[in-house]
Design a protein around this motif. Sequence first.
Motif, PDB file in Angstrom:
ATOM      1  N   VAL A 155       0.860  -1.185   0.000  1.00 29.94           N
ATOM      2  CA  VAL A 155       0.000   0.000   0.000  1.00 29.94           C
ATOM      3  C   VAL A 155       0.891   1.229   0.000  1.00 29.94           C
ATOM      4  CG1 VAL A 155      -1.811   1.282   1.216  1.00 29.94           C
ATOM      5  CG2 VAL A 155      -1.802  -1.224   1.256  1.00 29.94           C
ATOM      6  N   THR A 156       0.670   2.108  -0.994  1.00 29.92           N
ATOM      7  CA  THR A 156       1.462   3.323  -1.094  1.00 29.92           C
ATOM      8  C   THR A 156       0.523   4.520  -1.256  1.00 29.92           C
ATOM      9  OG1 THR A 156       1.652   3.120  -3.496  1.00 29.92           O
ATOM     10  CG2 THR A 156       3.384   2.095  -2.158  1.00 29.92           C
ATOM     11  N   TYR A 157       1.066   5.682  -0.914  1.00 33.17           N
ATOM     12  CA  TYR A 157       0.360   6.951  -1.129  1.00 33.17           C
ATOM     13  C   TYR A 157       1.168   7.735  -2.151  1.00 33.17           C
ATOM     14  CZ  TYR A 157      -2.051   5.677   3.187  1.00 33.17           C
ATOM     15  OH  TYR A 157      -2.779   5.025   4.131  1.00 33.17           O
ATOM     16  N   PRO A 158       0.727   7.779  -3.407  1.00 35.81           N
ATOM     17  CA  PRO A 158       1.549   8.404  -4.455  1.00 35.81           C
ATOM     18  C   PRO A 158       1.761   9.884  -4.173  1.00 35.81           C
ATOM     19  CG  PRO A 158      -0.663   7.977  -5.256  1.00 35.81           C
ATOM     20  CD  PRO A 158      -0.564   7.299  -3.928  1.00 35.81           C
ATOM     21  N   GLU A 159       2.908  10.354  -4.563  1.00 35.29           N
ATOM     22  CA  GLU A 159       3.259  11.759  -4.392  1.00 35.29           C
ATOM     23  C   GLU A 159       2.654  12.569  -5.533  1.00 35.29           C
ATOM     24  OE1 GLU A 159       4.719  13.216  -1.923  1.00 35.29           O
ATOM     25  OE2 GLU A 159       5.178  11.407  -0.782  1.00 35.29           O
ATOM     26  N   LEU A 160       1.469  13.084  -5.310  1.00 35.25           N
ATOM     27  CA  LEU A 160       0.822  13.905  -6.324  1.00 35.25           C
ATOM     28  C   LEU A 160       1.028  15.373  -5.997  1.00 35.25           C
ATOM     29  CD1 LEU A 160      -2.628  12.105  -6.726  1.00 35.25           C
ATOM     30  CD2 LEU A 160      -0.532  11.740  -8.025  1.00 35.25           C
ATOM     31  N   PRO A 161       1.165  16.217  -7.009  1.00 31.49           N
ATOM     32  CA  PRO A 161       1.204  17.663  -6.735  1.00 31.49           C
ATOM     33  C   PRO A 161      -0.057  18.074  -5.982  1.00 31.49           C
ATOM     34  CG  PRO A 161       1.821  17.198  -9.014  1.00 31.49           C
ATOM     35  CD  PRO A 161       1.319  15.910  -8.444  1.00 31.49           C
ATOM     36  N   ALA A 162       0.121  18.764  -4.862  1.00 34.87           N
ATOM     37  CA  ALA A 162      -1.010  19.049  -3.976  1.00 34.87           C
ATOM     38  C   ALA A 162      -2.052  19.919  -4.655  1.00 34.87           C
ATOM     39  CB  ALA A 162      -0.513  19.710  -2.690  1.00 34.87           C
ATOM     40  N   GLY A 163      -1.648  21.010  -5.246  1.00 36.89           N
ATOM     41  CA  GLY A 163      -2.599  21.928  -5.862  1.00 36.89           C
ATOM     42  C   GLY A 163      -3.392  22.678  -4.805  1.00 36.89           C
ATOM     43  N   PRO A 164      -3.793  23.900  -5.085  1.00 27.42           N
ATOM     44  CA  PRO A 164      -4.565  24.686  -4.112  1.00 27.42           C
ATOM     45  C   PRO A 164      -6.023  24.220  -4.083  1.00 27.42           C
ATOM     46  CG  PRO A 164      -4.319  25.934  -6.123  1.00 27.42           C
ATOM     47  CD  PRO A 164      -3.530  24.664  -6.328  1.00 27.42           C
ATOM     48  N   PRO A 165      -6.740  24.454  -2.991  1.00 26.58           N
ATOM     49  CA  PRO A 165      -8.182  24.154  -2.960  1.00 26.58           C
ATOM     50  C   PRO A 165      -8.914  24.960  -4.026  1.00 26.58           C
ATOM     51  CG  PRO A 165      -7.355  24.537  -0.736  1.00 26.58           C
ATOM     52  CD  PRO A 165      -6.249  24.919  -1.678  1.00 26.58           C
ATOM     53  N   LEU A 166     -10.038  24.448  -4.442  1.00 20.15           N
ATOM     54  CA  LEU A 166     -10.835  25.127  -5.460  1.00 20.15           C
ATOM     55  C   LEU A 166     -11.374  26.435  -4.902  1.00 20.15           C
ATOM     56  CD1 LEU A 166     -12.878  22.097  -6.850  1.00 20.15           C
ATOM     57  CD2 LEU A 166     -10.766  23.072  -7.764  1.00 20.15           C
ATOM     58  N   GLY A 167     -11.336  27.461  -5.699  1.00 22.44           N
ATOM     59  CA  GLY A 167     -11.879  28.742  -5.309  1.00 22.44           C
ATOM     60  C   GLY A 167     -10.844  29.808  -5.058  1.00 22.44           C
ATOM     61  N   LEU A 168      -9.570  29.416  -4.914  1.00 20.83           N
ATOM     62  CA  LEU A 168      -8.531  30.429  -4.685  1.00 20.83           C
ATOM     63  C   LEU A 168      -8.235  31.204  -5.966  1.00 20.83           C
ATOM     64  CD1 LEU A 168      -6.038  28.602  -2.301  1.00 20.83           C
ATOM     65  CD2 LEU A 168      -7.916  30.146  -1.737  1.00 20.83           C
ATOM     66  N   GLY A 169      -8.190  30.494  -7.092  1.00 22.46           N
ATOM     67  CA  GLY A 169      -8.016  31.152  -8.384  1.00 22.46           C
ATOM     68  C   GLY A 169      -6.589  31.572  -8.666  1.00 22.46           C
ATOM     69  N   GLY A 170      -6.215  31.495  -9.959  1.00 24.36           N
ATOM     70  CA  GLY A 170      -4.930  32.014 -10.408  1.00 24.36           C
ATOM     71  C   GLY A 170      -3.764  31.080 -10.240  1.00 24.36           C
TER      72      GLY A 170
END
Length: 1023
Positions: A803-818
């Motif tokens: 069982v692994t947790y892949p290292e995905l780019p986190a990205g900002p929560p939706l709604g911050l914009g830009g």
Amino acid sequence: MVRSGEEPKPTGRATDGTGPASPRELFLQGEPVAEGVRTSILNSWQRSRSLGLSPDTLDLPYREDFDPGGRIVRAAVPVVDRLQATFAGSQVNISVADANGTVLLRRFGDPSMVRSLPAIQVAPGFVFAEQVAGTNGIGLALAERQLIRVYGAEHFAERSQQSACVALPVRDPLSGRIEGVLCLGYPRGFERPALGVAIRRAAEGIERRLLAQSSAHEGALLRTYLAAGAGTGGPHRGVAMDALANEFRSRDEAILKEKAAELISGAQRGAVEVTLPDGRRVTLVSRPVTSSSGVRGIAIEAVLPGAPVREPLAVPHQTDELSILTAPLSAARPAIILPPGHLAAVPGSPVITADGDGGPAGPHPTAEPGATLSAAGDGRSVGPAAGDSGRGSAEPDAAGGHHRAAEPGTADRSQDVAEPGAALTARGGRSASEPDTPLAAGGGRGPADEHSEAAFPARALVMLGEPHVGAYALAARRRLELLSEASTRIGTTLDVRRTAEELAETAVPGLADFVTIDLPDAVLRGEESADPLADLRRTVVHGIREGLPFTAPGERIDFGPTAPQLHGLTSGEAVLEPDLKAAAGWLAQDPEHTARLLAHVQSLIAVPLLARGVVLGIASFYRFGASFGDDDRSLAQELASRAALSIDNARRYTHERSMVLALQRRLLPQGLPDQDAVEVAHRYLPAESDVGGDWYDVIPLSGSRVGLLVGDVVGHGMLSAATMGRLRTAARSFAELDFPPDEVLTHLDNLVGRLDREDPDGNGAGVIGATCLYAIYDPTTQRCLMARAGHPPPALVHPDGTVTYPELPAGPPLGLGGLPFDAAEVDLPAGSQLVMYTDGLIEDRHRDVDVVLEQLREALARPERAPEETCRAVLDTVAPAHPHDDIALLVARVHALDPDRIAGWEMSADPALVGEVRASAMRWLSDRGLDEAAFAAELILSELITNAIRHGAEPIRVRLLYGRTLICEVSDASNTAPHLRRAASTDEGGRGLFLVAQLSQSWGTRYLPEGKVIWAECGLAAA
């Protein structure tokens, strides 16, 4: 006294003094009575009928053993005499009955009425209780426990049809118990509004005289206590409690008074040690006091070890209370304070004794008015004039002689008490360390011993009273404590059933021995009940023990027409049945069941649960071994009112939560689509406190691919659920356009920002937000492309159990914009599991996220389990027991598309090669038995390949995918997409895509990093 308002008169004939004759006749004939009769009268008729009473032959019992000089009679005689004078010459008759309905006094406005009335209306001793006399003023006032009017035919007895009456219970102001009933009878045409005013004032006058009797008792006890102190010598000085205000906080004084009330109510004699919150110890000594008239009471003194002996202290008092004491105070008597409510003696009081046994004593000279009482040790009492203080050390004693103040260095054994910490015997007697010497009321034990002044601690009178009065005070304090406890124990949750249980747990055993609570099914569901009497269900049964024959929880409840619970539900008032063995209405509802209960319960209070005008159910309080009183009824009603508000809040919350949850579930996928790429299982677990905006989705995509989506809207409630529905719909639309995961998140981010700006209540402050994880799995390549926006990463369960947790780019929560979103691609071999979840699964205020992720890893390390079993294992082992946030869980086991079901060709942009590719494709379809789909596939491929050659760019690739459907794909290096249009009748071309759309189930364009794919999907049964 606070009295509830009387019931309004009925309309129609009831208002003219004749009463509702027709309804009575209908009732006696067994016909239903729909209107025109007040609820209390109809209930009384029903009880009378259930008792088997006949309106024509009512023989009232006569009691020869009634007390014509009892307490209620002594208090009522002067008041009744004044009433008689008020109604002199009229046809009004005045009656005073005891609490059992036995008439003790009779008076008549016109004395000549005595000669014309029957004996039952003239002679005292006849019983007018409802159980034997049916509906009448005295009996109904005792049953309803409030002011009652009975008009003409409202009487059950035929002989009373020509008369009317108004009756009002008279209560003991101290205990609140009904001591008797005052009743005014008059001809039915004599109705006057002033009768109600007159009977209220008269009842209040009787109650004041009852209180004065108790006050006179306390005054006599106080004079005895003071006189006993005057007759004992001693050099030490007492200390008043008020003088120690700087040493005792108000909380300390409250503790001492509470314990003193317990000692008085228990009539205990001895000493008990009280430890204050700051660690100091104070000994309370109880001493019996008996007045010459035989009133017995208890005086509680506080012994304050280590307190300094102060200068002479004036006893705090009011002049009109202490100026008329019957004896001057000796200098040796300890200073005292009077507890609030204790009255001093009145002029002309009887001779009192100075000993605890009520022995004889001579009269004491009365102190001069306005004299100040002193605790000085010089043998002087301080009077109004300074010169009066020089009379010497001798004072006249009770027999007219003199006694001498104690010499310095001597001690008065009257102030001896048990040592601190000494145990109190079971009978309230002396402690083990106390010598076996008689203890007088004033505290004396016999001859004085030689002690220094410093050896005697200061003391003060804390409380003095009769044991039964102390019991009332103690009961009142405990009722207040129970109400205080109820404020913290009832309504701790927003669960209707649990709130009802909290009411029962609070009331047992402080108020009742057993409690049952019945709620309508609609209330349990969070709705308002249209007919609470029709769908009641036993919800709670709680008591000091189990095994009683109460109706079990969960069963339907049907109360009979005479049941107290039904009366309470219809009237909206608490109903008290002090003695269930005599409660006809309760006995009649179910004789067999009530007979079994009578072995375990004795008294009942039925209280409707009302909140904001809505009937929520009924609470029944039962007691065994003692009867409830009006104070208990008031307490039960207060508890029920508080619980009803909490139940109504829980009901409203349940209703709103059910609506939000229903909306949430309707906005979630109602089923899983048919596809071959993954085997999916899912769970949605709403939060206990409120429903949030978590969602999941499974989206079939072109090329046998599948999109897996999990998201979480910030916040809870209807707004979050509605926002979730909008985001899920938008996310599905963006996904079906075959956008890659990072572009889908970008579009969702723009949408959330726009929703936030358009929110009329948000003012563009960023109140709407969400997180999201989107993955696209391709079974032809066994690879998965994923992107996330502030969401927890998924868990990958490999075929070997890793069982692994892949290292995905986190990205900002939706709604911050830009801010950009990045996607990552991982390999997912066939048989692997992709586990996606929202933060409610792993984030909890009481748990560490890293620890939870490790627990999740352990729970997932079983790749052989089906996705359904994996979901169950995760929720059982990882999810919090009481989730504060929603949990969305999606488990997908991936499958690979068999290479034998994939065919591909690459060609140049040569129209001559179209036929070769088409022929190869037809052979491949024929080899797999897909001849029926070959014709449609041939036309589709011809059109798509031709368009790619004409409008696209090399390389051109053709692919067939055989799964649940047949998918034809043609890709080229151009980004120009074809558009379906309607060709004119004069156009030579433009009909190719129209044919493709008609021959396929669906078609579309999928863009690649370089180029595009035009695809069409047709059914295998196509011709």
